[in-house]
Design an enzyme around this catalytic site. Sequence first.
Site, PDB file in Angstrom:
ATOM      1  N   GLN A  79     -49.656 -47.715 -39.662  1.00 58.59           N
ATOM      2  CA  GLN A  79     -50.724 -47.021 -40.379  1.00 58.59           C
ATOM      3  C   GLN A  79     -50.172 -46.113 -41.485  1.00 58.59           C
ATOM      4  O   GLN A  79     -50.737 -45.058 -41.785  1.00 58.59           O
ATOM      5  CB  GLN A  79     -51.574 -46.213 -39.403  1.00 58.59           C
ATOM      6  CG  GLN A  79     -52.592 -47.045 -38.636  1.00 58.59           C
ATOM      7  CD  GLN A  79     -53.676 -47.635 -39.534  1.00 58.59           C
ATOM      8  OE1 GLN A  79     -54.002 -47.092 -40.582  1.00 58.59           O
ATOM      9  NE2 GLN A  79     -54.257 -48.756 -39.113  1.00 58.59           N
ATOM     10  N   SER A  80     -49.098 -46.554 -42.120  1.00 59.30           N
ATOM     11  CA  SER A  80     -48.471 -45.750 -43.164  1.00 59.30           C
ATOM     12  C   SER A  80     -49.372 -45.576 -44.378  1.00 59.30           C
ATOM     13  O   SER A  80     -49.884 -46.554 -44.939  1.00 59.30           O
ATOM     14  CB  SER A  80     -47.163 -46.413 -43.602  1.00 59.30           C
ATOM     15  OG  SER A  80     -46.674 -45.838 -44.790  1.00 59.30           O
ATOM     16  N   ASN A  81     -49.531 -44.332 -44.793  1.00 56.80           N
ATOM     17  CA  ASN A  81     -50.232 -44.046 -46.038  1.00 56.80           C
ATOM     18  C   ASN A  81     -49.394 -44.440 -47.253  1.00 56.80           C
ATOM     19  O   ASN A  81     -49.929 -44.810 -48.294  1.00 56.80           O
ATOM     20  CB  ASN A  81     -50.564 -42.559 -46.124  1.00 56.80           C
ATOM     21  CG  ASN A  81     -51.383 -42.094 -44.948  1.00 56.80           C
ATOM     22  OD1 ASN A  81     -52.434 -42.639 -44.674  1.00 56.80           O
ATOM     23  ND2 ASN A  81     -50.887 -41.086 -44.242  1.00 56.80           N
TER      24      ASN A  81
END
Length: 338
Positions: free
Chosen positions: A78-80
């Site tokens: 879920q890396s921005n």
Amino acid sequence: MARKDNLDRFPRAQLMSGPTPLERLDRLSAELGIDLWLKRDDLTGLGFGGNKTRQLEFYLGDALKQGADTILITGAVQSNFVRSAAAAAAKLGMQSVLQLEERVPDMGEAYYSSGNVLLAKILGAEHMSYPEGEDETGADAALHARAEELKTQGRTPYVIHLGLNHPPLGALGYVVAGQELCLQMPDFDAVIVPSGSGATHGGLLTGVALAESDSSVFGVCVRRDRDKQRARMTTVLQKLAELLGIDAEPLLNRINVLDEALPPGYGKLSEMTRAALEKMARTEGIFLDPVYSAKTFAGLLHLVNTGEIQPGQKVVMLHTGGLPALFGYQNELASDLP
């Protein structure tokens, strides 16, 4: 420390339209007994916004200078950062390859299909996976292996590295942000930021120092404990100072990290983090993400409760965005909601 006049010698892609707002949180200020402000880097605009846009201006500026047509980057599922990189690549007519690392165990189906993952797919990014979550050298090496494959296809790839053995170009975006903040508010007492890779924390600390402000900069640990993060910040600041051609020692003396909001670990919710997320939403109508900004606010509340931030002080919290991750965490967040 000598003041740095500009950053013009570093190529920079134009991804932001201008400074982000600085907003006073009136109700929380009254409740906490401090003068609390929010630096709204959740409103950087591109691809759902967030702090990574500032960093990408310098990475992609370098990529364009080198004639790259494809960027490769690694991060958590879920890396921005990887979502923002895919959006920036699309804006600049480039392709993107996103490597997702298994950093957060025991997550449900939504974590792997919603939030940032869904957005990156809409943006047309190529995805690959890496089984380790704490192997920065290996993750970077996997990107380079894919980059070599792309070269055989006639592509010109550019790797945005995760490991510490590369110049922290992205931190330059927060040198700019630190100076921007000091122009917006010259007289604040402290600024609170998340501290993970160290690029945002280190860049902001450096920008504040170069603006000749003696305000405190607190980094809230989101991935490593206090001792490990302090060691990482030492390396980041030394490399950043070398990049800028300035003395690192005054920066190293200003490292201040706290890890009370870290447990149970990166990307995991605690009651402390959940309470901070809900307090911000229910008091100011502003959402925080569970991985970075909610832990940052939890750290701020800890500093207020322990008296390290004193009544009446003017305090700025950096909102780093990351809001798409809320949907990836919907099962965890909804478990205690009515």
